[in-house]
Write an enzyme that holds these catalytic residues in place. Sequence first.
Site, short mmCIF file in Angstrom:
data_model
loop_
_atom_site.label_atom_id
_atom_site.label_comp_id
_atom_site.label_asym_id
_atom_site.label_seq_id
_atom_site.Cartn_x
_atom_site.Cartn_y
_atom_site.Cartn_z
N THR A 211 -26.03 8.32 46.85
CA THR A 211 -27.46 8.22 46.60
C THR A 211 -28.23 9.22 47.45
O THR A 211 -27.78 9.62 48.53
CB THR A 211 -27.98 6.81 46.91
OG1 THR A 211 -27.70 6.49 48.28
CG2 THR A 211 -27.35 5.78 46.00
N ASN A 213 -31.45 9.38 49.56
CA ASN A 213 -32.37 8.46 50.22
C ASN A 213 -33.71 9.16 50.43
O ASN A 213 -33.78 10.17 51.13
CB ASN A 213 -31.80 8.02 51.57
CG ASN A 213 -30.52 7.24 51.40
OD1 ASN A 213 -30.54 6.03 51.21
ND2 ASN A 213 -29.38 7.92 51.46
N GLU A 261 -33.45 4.51 47.21
CA GLU A 261 -32.16 5.17 47.02
C GLU A 261 -31.98 5.53 45.55
O GLU A 261 -32.02 4.66 44.68
CB GLU A 261 -31.03 4.27 47.49
CG GLU A 261 -31.07 3.97 48.98
CD GLU A 261 -29.85 3.19 49.45
OE1 GLU A 261 -29.41 3.41 50.59
OE2 GLU A 261 -29.35 2.36 48.67
#
Length: 314
Positions: A211, A213, A261
């Site tokens: 992911t 962030n 995320e």
Amino acid sequence: MRTVTLTYPMKPETAAEWAQPQIAALGQFDGLHRGHVSVISSAVAKAREEGVPAAVITFYPHPKDVMGKGDYEGYLTPPRDKRELLAGLGVDVLFVIEFNEELSRVSPRDFVEGMLLPLNISAAVVGFDFRFGYMGEGDADMLRLLGNGTMRVETVPPFLLNGVKVSSSGIRKSLQNGEVELVNFWFGRRYHLRGTVVHGEKRGRTIGFPTANLELEDRYVIPARGVYAVRAFHNGKALPGVMNVGVKPTFHEGVTTPTFEIHLLDFSGNLYGEELKVELVSFIRPERRFDSVESLISQIQEDAKTADKILQES
């Protein structure tokens, strides 16, 4: 578009620099939703007809933010987003009046005589519910009276969709309820968050779903906790993805500050330190705690499939 910051009382040299016949839309305009756009577009159209600059006069910070009133938590359109959107509407000059406690105590008369008339505003365009001055004492009729014949005032009626008045407060409530489609319909565009990709816990890559962030660049209104189908824009390129807004209850307890995320579908690369603009397309499900990491992985797989289907159809 030029952006000019003003303070009360306006300095004579500032008035001398920016005073000219111009038509100005007045309002807070947080959100720049379709109701706001109707006011601003009216001012721009009249300015073009009369061959004068089109201006917007607004305030920052938001008066409710300064005065600590209501449930005001963040901005639908922080300053950078507002500037970009206004420029796209054809506004020539954006006047941002610094709002503080001193300004909150200024009477409607002093505001008009000290801030508007010195700019030589030939016409002010306002929404039907426009209020100004100490305790909101001023309205469109008072603005017209205080203009003393030198500043026309035109009022734009409420903007209705399906019989409901479009409003910033309604958008805030719907956004915090996860009603993304309604929010986007009222905006006339997709709500977005903007920020920089920073290092996180790096747990996503260990379970097969890396992911990005996002650290937000400003105090945006935070949408409901949960999972969203999104489009992230990087260097002008649209990247489909699925975003989790929340506190990751499967891994944490007692955390209250949400993180953002984004798992980008079919993307590989290093985005650390890069800016992303993330548009919310649809709310998929609320955030919840899973009994095991395996259950979480299975749900993330389903979320990614759901997001991919939504994004292909939108």
